[in-house]
Design a protein around this motif. Structure first.
Motif, PDB file in Angstrom:
ATOM      1  N   ILE A   7      28.215  40.548  46.810  1.00  7.52           N
ATOM      2  CA  ILE A   7      28.814  39.699  45.789  1.00  7.52           C
ATOM      3  C   ILE A   7      29.633  38.643  46.526  1.00  7.52           C
ATOM      4  CG2 ILE A   7      30.379  39.623  43.809  1.00  7.52           C
ATOM      5  CD1 ILE A   7      29.780  42.710  43.546  1.00  7.52           C
ATOM      6  N   SER A   8      29.354  37.390  46.255  1.00 10.38           N
ATOM      7  CA  SER A   8      30.070  36.302  46.906  1.00 10.38           C
ATOM      8  C   SER A   8      31.322  35.970  46.100  1.00 10.38           C
ATOM      9  CB  SER A   8      29.164  35.074  47.016  1.00 10.38           C
ATOM     10  OG  SER A   8      29.838  34.035  47.675  1.00 10.38           O
ATOM     11  N   GLN A  24      29.999  43.946  39.384  1.00  7.79           N
ATOM     12  CA  GLN A  24      30.208  42.589  39.877  1.00  7.79           C
ATOM     13  C   GLN A  24      31.397  41.916  39.199  1.00  7.79           C
ATOM     14  OE1 GLN A  24      26.769  40.049  39.886  1.00  7.79           O
ATOM     15  NE2 GLN A  24      27.938  38.233  40.365  1.00  7.79           N
ATOM     16  N   ASP A  25      31.512  42.038  37.891  1.00 11.33           N
ATOM     17  CA  ASP A  25      32.633  41.417  37.180  1.00 11.33           C
ATOM     18  C   ASP A  25      33.970  41.966  37.659  1.00 11.33           C
ATOM     19  OD1 ASP A  25      31.001  39.750  35.701  1.00 11.33           O
ATOM     20  OD2 ASP A  25      30.885  41.126  33.999  1.00 11.33           O
ATOM     21  N   ALA A  31      38.920  39.644  43.171  1.00 12.80           N
ATOM     22  CA  ALA A  31      39.005  38.454  44.025  1.00 12.80           C
ATOM     23  C   ALA A  31      39.870  37.384  43.372  1.00 12.80           C
ATOM     24  CB  ALA A  31      37.609  37.918  44.321  1.00 12.80           C
ATOM     25  N   THR A  32      39.744  37.204  42.078  1.00 13.24           N
ATOM     26  CA  THR A  32      40.564  36.232  41.360  1.00 13.24           C
ATOM     27  C   THR A  32      42.040  36.603  41.450  1.00 13.24           C
ATOM     28  OG1 THR A  32      38.762  35.679  39.846  1.00 13.24           O
ATOM     29  CG2 THR A  32      41.006  35.180  39.099  1.00 13.24           C
ATOM     30  N   GLN A  36      44.870  34.373  43.236  1.00 13.06           N
ATOM     31  CA  GLN A  36      46.086  33.942  42.547  1.00 13.06           C
ATOM     32  C   GLN A  36      47.326  34.308  43.362  1.00 13.06           C
ATOM     33  OE1 GLN A  36      45.566  35.854  38.754  1.00 13.06           O
ATOM     34  NE2 GLN A  36      44.400  34.141  37.916  1.00 13.06           N
ATOM     35  N   LYS A  37      47.342  35.500  43.930  1.00 10.99           N
ATOM     36  CA  LYS A  37      48.478  35.913  44.762  1.00 10.99           C
ATOM     37  C   LYS A  37      48.600  35.022  45.989  1.00 10.99           C
ATOM     38  CE  LYS A  37      50.082  39.262  42.365  1.00 10.99           C
ATOM     39  NZ  LYS A  37      51.402  39.154  41.753  1.00 10.99           N
ATOM     40  N   MET A  38      47.469  34.691  46.586  1.00  8.24           N
ATOM     41  CA  MET A  38      47.485  33.785  47.738  1.00  8.24           C
ATOM     42  C   MET A  38      48.029  32.414  47.319  1.00  8.24           C
ATOM     43  SD  MET A  38      46.172  35.103  50.665  1.00  8.24           S
ATOM     44  CE  MET A  38      45.398  33.751  51.526  1.00  8.24           C
TER      45      MET A  38
END
Length: 97
Positions: A7-8, A24-25, A31-32, A36-38
């Motif tokens: 999964i990219s 996948q979701d 990742a989202t 956001q934390k980054m």
């Protein structure tokens, strides 16, 4: 997690291929969240390198996890205490009958 599909995801402008058997979701939501934390760290510490931002983001995520665990423990303790109180109340009522 060696099995599964790739999964990219994109985190802080970088693409990462993640091999996972997770939904996948769900992986995309993770990742989202990390992205956001980054972003929050990047906004509060401009000019920091990606590794420093990732470490600070990881510390923030770990803090949230630890606080959530503590809140869960406290809630579980309260529930157990309340259940014990109710059990004693029922026992008294039954003994009085």
């Amino acid at each position: 997690m060696a099995e599964g599909r790739v999964i990219s995801v994109e985190i802080h402008g970088q693409r990462y291929p993640i091999r996972s058997s997770l939904d996948q979701d769900y992986v995309l939501r993770l990742a989202t969240f990390v992205d956001q934390k980054m972003g929050v760290v990047a906004a509060s510490t401009p000019g920091s390198d990606s590794v420093r931002m990732a470490v600070l983001a990881a510390l923030n995520i770990a803090d949230e996890l630890f606080r959530a665990r503590e809140a869960t423990r406290a809630r579980d303790t309260q529930i157990a205490e309340r259940a014990s109180e109710l059990e004693q109340l029922v026992d008294r009522v039954l003994m009085a009958s």
